[in-house]
Write a protein that holds these residues in place. Sequence first.
Motif, PDB file in Angstrom:
ATOM      1  N   LEU A 167      55.704  19.533  33.017  1.00 37.69           N
ATOM      2  CA  LEU A 167      54.317  19.473  33.484  1.00 37.69           C
ATOM      3  C   LEU A 167      53.787  20.882  33.728  1.00 37.69           C
ATOM      4  O   LEU A 167      54.555  21.776  34.101  1.00 37.69           O
ATOM      5  N   PRO A 168      52.482  21.086  33.539  1.00 41.13           N
ATOM      6  CA  PRO A 168      51.901  22.388  33.859  1.00 41.13           C
ATOM      7  C   PRO A 168      52.084  22.703  35.342  1.00 41.13           C
ATOM      8  O   PRO A 168      52.188  21.807  36.167  1.00 41.13           O
ATOM      9  N   ILE A 169      52.093  23.974  35.657  1.00 40.59           N
ATOM     10  CA  ILE A 169      52.257  24.414  37.046  1.00 40.59           C
ATOM     11  C   ILE A 169      50.924  24.322  37.798  1.00 40.59           C
ATOM     12  O   ILE A 169      50.871  23.862  38.935  1.00 40.59           O
ATOM     13  N   LYS A 221      44.417  20.930  21.001  1.00 34.95           N
ATOM     14  CA  LYS A 221      43.880  22.250  20.659  1.00 34.95           C
ATOM     15  C   LYS A 221      44.902  23.142  19.962  1.00 34.95           C
ATOM     16  O   LYS A 221      44.542  24.098  19.288  1.00 34.95           O
ATOM     17  N   ASP A 222      46.186  22.862  20.147  1.00 33.50           N
ATOM     18  CA  ASP A 222      47.234  23.736  19.627  1.00 33.50           C
ATOM     19  C   ASP A 222      48.235  22.931  18.810  1.00 33.50           C
ATOM     20  O   ASP A 222      47.997  21.774  18.482  1.00 33.50           O
ATOM     21  N   LYS A 223      49.371  23.544  18.520  1.00 32.47           N
ATOM     22  CA  LYS A 223      50.451  22.878  17.787  1.00 32.47           C
ATOM     23  C   LYS A 223      50.893  21.615  18.513  1.00 32.47           C
ATOM     24  O   LYS A 223      51.060  20.550  17.918  1.00 32.47           O
ATOM     25  N   PHE A 224      51.097  21.754  19.830  1.00 34.23           N
ATOM     26  CA  PHE A 224      51.417  20.620  20.687  1.00 34.23           C
ATOM     27  C   PHE A 224      50.383  20.546  21.800  1.00 34.23           C
ATOM     28  O   PHE A 224      49.605  21.477  22.004  1.00 34.23           O
ATOM     29  N   PHE A 225      50.389  19.449  22.542  1.00 37.24           N
ATOM     30  CA  PHE A 225      49.505  19.357  23.704  1.00 37.24           C
ATOM     31  C   PHE A 225      49.898  20.399  24.750  1.00 37.24           C
ATOM     32  O   PHE A 225      49.072  20.817  25.554  1.00 37.24           O
ATOM     33  N   ILE A 271      64.258  12.474  25.921  1.00 41.45           N
ATOM     34  CA  ILE A 271      63.679  13.771  25.539  1.00 41.45           C
ATOM     35  C   ILE A 271      63.634  14.704  26.744  1.00 41.45           C
ATOM     36  O   ILE A 271      64.014  15.875  26.662  1.00 41.45           O
ATOM     37  N   ALA A 272      63.168  14.180  27.879  1.00 38.16           N
ATOM     38  CA  ALA A 272      63.059  15.006  29.088  1.00 38.16           C
ATOM     39  C   ALA A 272      64.426  15.508  29.543  1.00 38.16           C
ATOM     40  O   ALA A 272      64.584  16.689  29.890  1.00 38.16           O
ATOM     41  N   ASN A 325      55.137  19.252  25.997  1.00 37.64           N
ATOM     42  CA  ASN A 325      55.016  19.032  27.445  1.00 37.64           C
ATOM     43  C   ASN A 325      54.900  17.538  27.746  1.00 37.64           C
ATOM     44  O   ASN A 325      55.212  16.683  26.907  1.00 37.64           O
ATOM     45  N   PHE A 326      54.420  17.223  28.921  1.00 42.03           N
ATOM     46  CA  PHE A 326      54.335  15.851  29.420  1.00 42.03           C
ATOM     47  C   PHE A 326      53.550  14.942  28.477  1.00 42.03           C
ATOM     48  O   PHE A 326      53.950  13.812  28.189  1.00 42.03           O
TER      49      PHE A 326
END
Length: 224
Positions: free
Chosen positions: A87-89, A143-147, A24-25, A153-154
């Motif tokens: 990953l988040p920044i 909280k949303d559609k995806f994490f 996937i990544a 994301n990760f």
Amino acid sequence: MARNQEEVKLLGVRGSPFVCRVIIALKLKGVEYEFIEENLGNKSDLLIKYNPIYKKVPVLVHNEKGVSESLVIVEYIDETWKGNPILPIEPYHKALARFWTKFIDDKIFAAIRKALFTKDEKEREEGIEESLEALQFLENELKDKFFGGDEINFVDIAAAIIAFWVPIFEEVVGIELVTSVKFPKLYNWSQELINHPIVKESLPSRDPLLAYFKGLFANIPASK
């Protein structure tokens, strides 16, 4: 275009949720790679060379350097090929993402394995209770559609095992854990994830996997 495409190899087995994380990544990043199917009953010299400590898949080989452990590999991919960040920044959110991926592997997957792949009744009941408790924490975190919000994301990549493999395990054993009633957010998320174009093309075929795990479960000795 991703750089060093021709020098990327992935050692793995098609049905592994951990190998699927890496696929996937790589697809999210648009990285071309050569997939080398491993026979874990007769491990190749290549696998032993690049993962001599654990001798397990997945192993990513990039420019003749091996990286092992699925989540470590996903982070490596994210740092090596820019664009479509996984990953988040921001450091705090990055730390949170790492926390939840570790929670998925150490708590949720361990509890689900205990709940579904043991024939000892007491141990299974404990596993079910632990699974439901752990899954509730993840449900509350979504909280949303995806994490990752509108994009995967990760954490989504790590949790793909819950979306695709756990329903197969449930069908094999006849136990339901992740239902739309118990965990409505996780259930809806799982449907969105497995139908995400990149995830969908990365997942293995369901029917052979179901047959494999049915055979595996049938050979687990019953408790005495």
